[in-house]
Scaffold this active site. Structure first.
Site, mmCIF file in Angstrom:
data_model
loop_
_atom_site.group_PDB
_atom_site.id
_atom_site.type_symbol
_atom_site.label_atom_id
_atom_site.label_comp_id
_atom_site.label_asym_id
_atom_site.label_seq_id
_atom_site.Cartn_x
_atom_site.Cartn_y
_atom_site.Cartn_z
ATOM 1 N N HIS A 9 0.840 -1.204 0.000
ATOM 2 C CA HIS A 9 0.000 0.000 0.000
ATOM 3 C C HIS A 9 0.873 1.252 0.000
ATOM 4 C CE1 HIS A 9 -3.300 -2.631 1.916
ATOM 5 N NE2 HIS A 9 -3.705 -2.314 0.709
ATOM 6 N N LYS A 68 -16.314 -7.132 6.336
ATOM 7 C CA LYS A 68 -15.463 -8.328 6.353
ATOM 8 C C LYS A 68 -15.020 -8.643 7.778
ATOM 9 C CE LYS A 68 -13.144 -7.214 1.958
ATOM 10 N NZ LYS A 68 -11.873 -6.643 1.485
ATOM 11 N N ARG A 74 -1.365 -5.694 -8.857
ATOM 12 C CA ARG A 74 -0.202 -6.541 -8.545
ATOM 13 C C ARG A 74 0.002 -7.582 -9.630
ATOM 14 N NH1 ARG A 74 -2.904 -7.961 -2.950
ATOM 15 N NH2 ARG A 74 -4.546 -8.042 -4.505
ATOM 16 N N SER A 114 -3.358 -7.747 2.330
ATOM 17 C CA SER A 114 -3.713 -7.662 3.749
ATOM 18 C C SER A 114 -4.172 -9.019 4.258
ATOM 19 C CB SER A 114 -4.846 -6.644 3.953
ATOM 20 O OG SER A 114 -4.438 -5.370 3.538
HETATM 21 O O1 PNS Z 1 -8.768 -2.722 -0.302
HETATM 22 P P1 PNS Z 1 -9.995 -3.194 -1.002
HETATM 23 O O2 PNS Z 1 -10.827 -4.068 -0.085
HETATM 24 O O3 PNS Z 1 -9.717 -3.863 -2.323
HETATM 25 O O4 PNS Z 1 -10.863 -1.859 -1.320
HETATM 26 C C1 PNS Z 1 -12.126 -1.940 -1.930
HETATM 27 C C2 PNS Z 1 -12.889 -0.608 -1.788
HETATM 28 C C3 PNS Z 1 -13.050 -0.246 -0.329
HETATM 29 C C4 PNS Z 1 -12.123 0.483 -2.504
HETATM 30 C C5 PNS Z 1 -14.290 -0.812 -2.464
HETATM 31 O O5 PNS Z 1 -14.925 -1.900 -1.898
HETATM 32 C C6 PNS Z 1 -15.171 0.426 -2.327
HETATM 33 O O6 PNS Z 1 -14.992 1.400 -3.029
HETATM 34 N N1 PNS Z 1 -16.141 0.389 -1.394
HETATM 35 C C7 PNS Z 1 -17.070 1.484 -1.161
HETATM 36 C C8 PNS Z 1 -18.484 1.130 -1.644
HETATM 37 C C9 PNS Z 1 -18.646 1.425 -3.125
HETATM 38 O O7 PNS Z 1 -18.465 2.537 -3.581
HETATM 39 N N2 PNS Z 1 -19.036 0.387 -3.904
HETATM 40 C C10 PNS Z 1 -19.266 0.514 -5.339
HETATM 41 C C11 PNS Z 1 -17.999 0.411 -6.167
HETATM 42 S S1 PNS Z 1 -17.396 -1.239 -6.286
#
Ligand code: PNS
Length: 159
Positions: free
Chosen positions: A17, A41, A90, A128
């Site tokens: 990150h 989660k 990645r 993570s």
């Molecule tokens: O680190 P991650 O878990 O891959 O991050 C995912 C994240 C938090 C960026 C994604 O789940 C997110 O944007 N969540 C907020 C809800 C949202 O906007 N959902 C619609 C787009 S997928």
């Protein structure tokens, strides 16, 4: 001023990150690292702890701030006046999920762009979830997360 967002769960943040955040900080005038509060989660760390860890580890980057958000990412992006979402890639298997997310966000808010940054090879295996699994099973996460995060992880696992 071009502001970007590096969003994520960051449960916990890893060296991968930091690599992405540093790259974003070189590409944009200002960067907000945005911790998703509701990640559904059963997170190991609270949003406040995740923000605190990122703040500590981003202190050397003057154009980077850390915040948390609820609800839709695109609403938060618009709310803080950012233009771009930065996500790290990645390996090829990341692509499908990232593409789905980028298209969804574009559907919801066509003016918000998503750009992808390649993680350094060194951290291409790192996530993570892997870090949590190693820590929960008593292994060493040295070199995978910053030292202060490793200490917090060890404390959390002992609880
Ligand atoms: O680190 P991650 O878990 O891959 O991050 C995912 C994240 C938090 C960026 C994604 O789940 C997110 O944007 N969540 C907020 C809800 C949202 O906007 N959902 C619609 C787009 S997928």
């Amino acid at each position: 001023m071009r502001r970007s967002i590096v969003p994520g769960s960051f449960d916990p943040m890893t060296n991968g990150h930091i690599d992405i955040i540093e790259r974003a900080s070189r590409l944009f005038d200002a960067v907000t690292v945005a911790v998703a509060r509701n990640i559904g989660k059963n997170p190991l760390f609270s949003a406040e702890e995740r923000v605190a860890m990122l703040q500590e580890e981003c202190a050397h980057l003057p154009n980077v701030g850390v915040d948390s958000f609820d609800g839709l990412l695109v609403d938060y992006v618009t709310h803080i006046g950012a233009t771009t979402i930065v996500r790290g890639l990645r390996v090829v298997s990341d692509f499908e999920y990232e593409l789905q997310m980028a298209h969804t966000n574009r559907h919801l808010s066509p003016e918000v762009e998503t750009v992808f940054v390649m993680t350094t090879t060194e951290y291409s295996f790192l996530s993570s979830s892997i870090v949590k699994e190693i820590a929960l099973l008593g292994g060493s996460v040295e070199g995978l997360v910053p030292d202060s995060v490793r200490q917090r992880l060890e404390r959390q696992v002992r609880k």
